[in-house]
Motif scaffolding. Structure first.
Motif, PDB file in Angstrom:
ATOM      1  N   VAL A 192       0.841  -1.201   0.000  1.00 54.36           N
ATOM      2  CA  VAL A 192       0.000   0.000   0.000  1.00 54.36           C
ATOM      3  C   VAL A 192       0.878   1.254   0.000  1.00 54.36           C
ATOM      4  N   THR A 193       1.964   1.214   0.772  1.00 55.64           N
ATOM      5  CA  THR A 193       2.892   2.344   0.805  1.00 55.64           C
ATOM      6  C   THR A 193       3.449   2.637  -0.581  1.00 55.64           C
ATOM      7  N   ASN A 194       3.934   1.620  -1.256  1.00 50.96           N
ATOM      8  CA  ASN A 194       4.520   1.819  -2.587  1.00 50.96           C
ATOM      9  C   ASN A 194       3.471   2.267  -3.603  1.00 50.96           C
ATOM     10  N   LEU A 195       2.253   1.776  -3.462  1.00 48.94           N
ATOM     11  CA  LEU A 195       1.177   2.217  -4.340  1.00 48.94           C
ATOM     12  C   LEU A 195       0.935   3.714  -4.175  1.00 48.94           C
ATOM     13  N   LEU A 196       0.846   4.182  -2.943  1.00 55.02           N
ATOM     14  CA  LEU A 196       0.562   5.593  -2.707  1.00 55.02           C
ATOM     15  C   LEU A 196       1.752   6.472  -3.074  1.00 55.02           C
ATOM     16  N   ILE A 197       2.971   5.951  -2.945  1.00 56.77           N
ATOM     17  CA  ILE A 197       4.140   6.682  -3.424  1.00 56.77           C
ATOM     18  C   ILE A 197       4.041   6.892  -4.933  1.00 56.77           C
ATOM     19  N   LEU A 198       3.646   5.855  -5.642  1.00 53.02           N
ATOM     20  CA  LEU A 198       3.479   5.958  -7.097  1.00 53.02           C
ATOM     21  C   LEU A 198       2.405   6.987  -7.456  1.00 53.02           C
ATOM     22  N   VAL A 199       1.274   6.937  -6.745  1.00 51.99           N
ATOM     23  CA  VAL A 199       0.198   7.892  -7.009  1.00 51.99           C
ATOM     24  C   VAL A 199       0.695   9.321  -6.783  1.00 51.99           C
ATOM     25  N   MET A 200       1.384   9.544  -5.675  1.00 52.02           N
ATOM     26  CA  MET A 200       1.912  10.882  -5.398  1.00 52.02           C
ATOM     27  C   MET A 200       2.903  11.326  -6.461  1.00 52.02           C
ATOM     28  N   ALA A 201       3.786  10.428  -6.871  1.00 49.66           N
ATOM     29  CA  ALA A 201       4.785  10.773  -7.885  1.00 49.66           C
ATOM     30  C   ALA A 201       4.116  11.130  -9.204  1.00 49.66           C
ATOM     31  N   MET A 202       3.052  10.406  -9.580  1.00 49.09           N
ATOM     32  CA  MET A 202       2.338  10.706 -10.818  1.00 49.09           C
ATOM     33  C   MET A 202       1.655  12.070 -10.742  1.00 49.09           C
ATOM     34  N   LEU A 203       1.064  12.370  -9.596  1.00 48.80           N
ATOM     35  CA  LEU A 203       0.410  13.670  -9.435  1.00 48.80           C
ATOM     36  C   LEU A 203       1.433  14.803  -9.491  1.00 48.80           C
ATOM     37  N   ASP A 204       2.606  14.552  -8.927  1.00 47.29           N
ATOM     38  CA  ASP A 204       3.646  15.570  -8.893  1.00 47.29           C
ATOM     39  C   ASP A 204       4.291  15.763 -10.265  1.00 47.29           C
ATOM     40  N   LYS A 205       4.711  14.673 -10.884  1.00 48.30           N
ATOM     41  CA  LYS A 205       5.450  14.741 -12.156  1.00 48.30           C
ATOM     42  C   LYS A 205       4.538  14.732 -13.379  1.00 48.30           C
ATOM     43  N   ARG A 206       3.283  14.329 -13.208  1.00 47.42           N
ATOM     44  CA  ARG A 206       2.316  14.262 -14.313  1.00 47.42           C
ATOM     45  C   ARG A 206       2.856  13.453 -15.478  1.00 47.42           C
ATOM     46  N   THR A 207       3.306  12.273 -15.149  1.00 49.17           N
ATOM     47  CA  THR A 207       3.794  11.338 -16.155  1.00 49.17           C
ATOM     48  C   THR A 207       3.639   9.924 -15.627  1.00 49.17           C
ATOM     49  N   VAL A 208       3.676   8.939 -16.539  1.00 49.48           N
ATOM     50  CA  VAL A 208       3.672   7.532 -16.137  1.00 49.48           C
ATOM     51  C   VAL A 208       5.031   6.896 -16.374  1.00 49.48           C
ATOM     52  N   CYS A 209       5.975   7.670 -16.886  1.00 46.13           N
ATOM     53  CA  CYS A 209       7.318   7.141 -17.171  1.00 46.13           C
ATOM     54  C   CYS A 209       8.037   6.889 -15.842  1.00 46.13           C
ATOM     55  N   VAL A 210       8.283   5.615 -15.526  1.00 46.39           N
ATOM     56  CA  VAL A 210       8.887   5.260 -14.244  1.00 46.39           C
ATOM     57  C   VAL A 210      10.259   5.909 -14.089  1.00 46.39           C
ATOM     58  N   ASN A 211      10.958   6.049 -15.191  1.00 46.85           N
ATOM     59  CA  ASN A 211      12.291   6.653 -15.146  1.00 46.85           C
ATOM     60  C   ASN A 211      12.240   8.117 -14.685  1.00 46.85           C
ATOM     61  N   LYS A 212      11.121   8.787 -14.938  1.00 49.18           N
ATOM     62  CA  LYS A 212      10.938  10.160 -14.486  1.00 49.18           C
ATOM     63  C   LYS A 212      10.317  10.209 -13.090  1.00 49.18           C
ATOM     64  N   LEU A 213       9.496   9.227 -12.775  1.00 48.54           N
ATOM     65  CA  LEU A 213       8.847   9.204 -11.464  1.00 48.54           C
ATOM     66  C   LEU A 213       9.848   9.014 -10.332  1.00 48.54           C
ATOM     67  N   LYS A 214      10.947   8.335 -10.620  1.00 46.60           N
ATOM     68  CA  LYS A 214      11.918   8.025  -9.563  1.00 46.60           C
ATOM     69  C   LYS A 214      12.455   9.274  -8.878  1.00 46.60           C
ATOM     70  N   SER A 215      12.549  10.383  -9.609  1.00 52.89           N
ATOM     71  CA  SER A 215      13.125  11.595  -9.032  1.00 52.89           C
ATOM     72  C   SER A 215      12.215  12.246  -8.002  1.00 52.89           C
ATOM     73  N   ALA A 216      10.938  11.847  -7.946  1.00 58.43           N
ATOM     74  CA  ALA A 216      10.013  12.429  -6.976  1.00 58.43           C
ATOM     75  C   ALA A 216       9.998  11.658  -5.661  1.00 58.43           C
ATOM     76  N   VAL A 217      10.476  10.427  -5.669  1.00 53.93           N
ATOM     77  CA  VAL A 217      10.303   9.541  -4.513  1.00 53.93           C
ATOM     78  C   VAL A 217      11.040  10.055  -3.283  1.00 53.93           C
ATOM     79  N   GLY A 218      12.271  10.550  -3.447  1.00 58.31           N
ATOM     80  CA  GLY A 218      13.052  11.018  -2.309  1.00 58.31           C
ATOM     81  C   GLY A 218      12.331  12.081  -1.502  1.00 58.31           C
ATOM     82  N   GLY A 219      11.733  13.039  -2.199  1.00 56.77           N
ATOM     83  CA  GLY A 219      10.990  14.088  -1.512  1.00 56.77           C
ATOM     84  C   GLY A 219       9.731  13.569  -0.843  1.00 56.77           C
ATOM     85  N   ILE A 220       9.054  12.611  -1.490  1.00 54.91           N
ATOM     86  CA  ILE A 220       7.801  12.069  -0.962  1.00 54.91           C
ATOM     87  C   ILE A 220       8.033  11.339   0.357  1.00 54.91           C
ATOM     88  N   ILE A 221       9.103  10.531   0.423  1.00 55.86           N
ATOM     89  CA  ILE A 221       9.364   9.748   1.639  1.00 55.86           C
ATOM     90  C   ILE A 221      10.372  10.431   2.553  1.00 55.86           C
TER      91      ILE A 221
END
Length: 383
Positions: free
Chosen positions: A22-51
């Protein structure tokens, strides 16, 4: 803020999943809302700030996201994610919309035929399949989609809205057999001969001529017909095209609903909301065409996460969109429209207050509680 007690309030809606999932799912949702993309390679840069771990290497965040898809793409997490999003809506919609969106990526064609609910003026996907081809869907492919969707959702009694690709006598019979009403636009002249043969009164050509002669901009005419001697009664509606940029001057609709011609046209116009949905999922929102997961099941799971993020943004935006977002005019014609989309307004509202994972989890728990208080869906099977 302790995460575990909050996560435990979400896990009942995602059966057989632990708090880590559930944690990883919500991290993904937050990253998508922040970066507005589904490209995992771009989503990774949002994770550090989220957690709140900015010192962790970005590649480690990428591995974390990829592990999520590797671990859960073969299970049923994807459909539980979709159903969880629908709980936020209480599946409160009479209308369904069906359409497809296709694009080519890396020499491979993707063709997502998608079933949406139309909720408070927006279309939200509930089921889809990638036909992985160029061109139109077949009746068999549509029936397969609905047969699988009916395992999870009660669609009987709802009204399906669809464009000209989604016609066919066998298709109409299937929907009637499943007790799903429909308003579907017909290709010009597709059924004129059959309708004239198995109905009385004006011919279709005469109906078109009468509608176009009228000075009323919303003129619509209907009559009952059958496509065979023993077929069910349907209605054909001929109406002036209300779309100012429409290629044709008139529309021909076929419906199973015994109602006024004007009501049928009003129903059909809700179908255009699915085109707005595709734009938000693609170029104007999550950049779905940049999906970079090669495995079909992983793409299915990714799409489910996108749908949840999209649903959350819309539900949040609807809270005050009507009053909070001003109108503006555009171009010489002075067309008036909202300054920003409902989708972007919802994202802005969320990211104003939920910039870290604990805040977002608390927010999501609150939304689930609000939506499910005293509520048990009879339209989400096994909920």
């Amino acid at each position: 803020m302790m995460l575990k007690p909050l996560l435990d309030k979400i896990t009942p809606y995602l059966p057989n999943q632990d708090s880590s999932t559930v944690t990883n799912l919500l991290i993904l949702v937050m990253a998508m809302l922040d970066k507005r993309t589904v490209c995992v390679n771009k989503l990774k840069s949002a994770v550090g700030g989220i957690i709140d771990k900015p010192e962790t290497k970005v590649q480690s965040h990428y591995i974390r996201l990829i592990r999520f898809f590797r671990a859960h793409s073969s299970g049923d997490l994807w459909i539980h994610i979709v159903r969880c999003g629908l709980l936020l809506l209480k599946f409160d919609s009479r209308y369904l919309a069906l359409d497809g969106s296709s694009w080519q990526s890396g020499g491979v064609w993707h063709h997502y035929i998608t079933l949406c609910v139309v909720y408070r003026g927006v279309a939200i996907p509930i089921f889809w399949t990638d036909l992985a081809k160029q061109g139109s869907s077949s009746i068999a492919e549509r029936i397969s989609l609905f047969d699988r969707a009916l395992k999870y959702f009660v669609l009987q009694g709802k009204v399906l809205l669809a464009d000209r690709e989604y016609i066919g006598v066998d298709w109409f019979k299937y929907l009637i057999n499943k007790q799903i009403d429909f308003v579907i636009r017909s290709r010009d002249y597709s059924y004129f001969a059959l309708i004239d043969e198995f109905s009385s009164g004006r011919t279709v050509e005469e109906m078109i001529a009468k509608a176009m002669r009228s000075s009323k901009p919303n003129k619509a005419i209907s009559k009952a017909f059958r496509l065979s001697d023993d077929g069910p009664t349907l209605w054909i509606v001929v109406a002036k095209n209300p779309h100012p940029q429409g290629k044709e001057d008139f529309m021909i609709l076929i419906t199973s609903l015994d109602q006024s011609a004007y009501a049928t046209v009003t129903d059909y116009l809700k179908r255009w909301k699915i085109e707005h949905c595709f734009r938000q999922l693609k170029s104007n929102g999550f950049d779905l065409e940049k999906m970079n997961l090669g495995n079909v099941k992983r793409r299915r799971l990714l799409m489910a996460v996108v749908v949840l993020a999209y649903t959350i943004a819309l539900v949040e935006g609807l809270k005050d969109y009507k009053d909070a977002v001003p109108f503006k005019s555009h171009g010489r014609q002075g067309r008036v429209y909202k300054a920003i989309s409902l989708f972007r307004h919802g994202i802005d509202r969320i990211l104003q207050s939920a910039v870290r994972l604990p805040q977002f989890v608390a927010y999501f728990v609150g939304e689930i509680r609000r939506a499910t208080r005293g509520y048990r869906s009879s339209q989400l099977l096994n909920v």
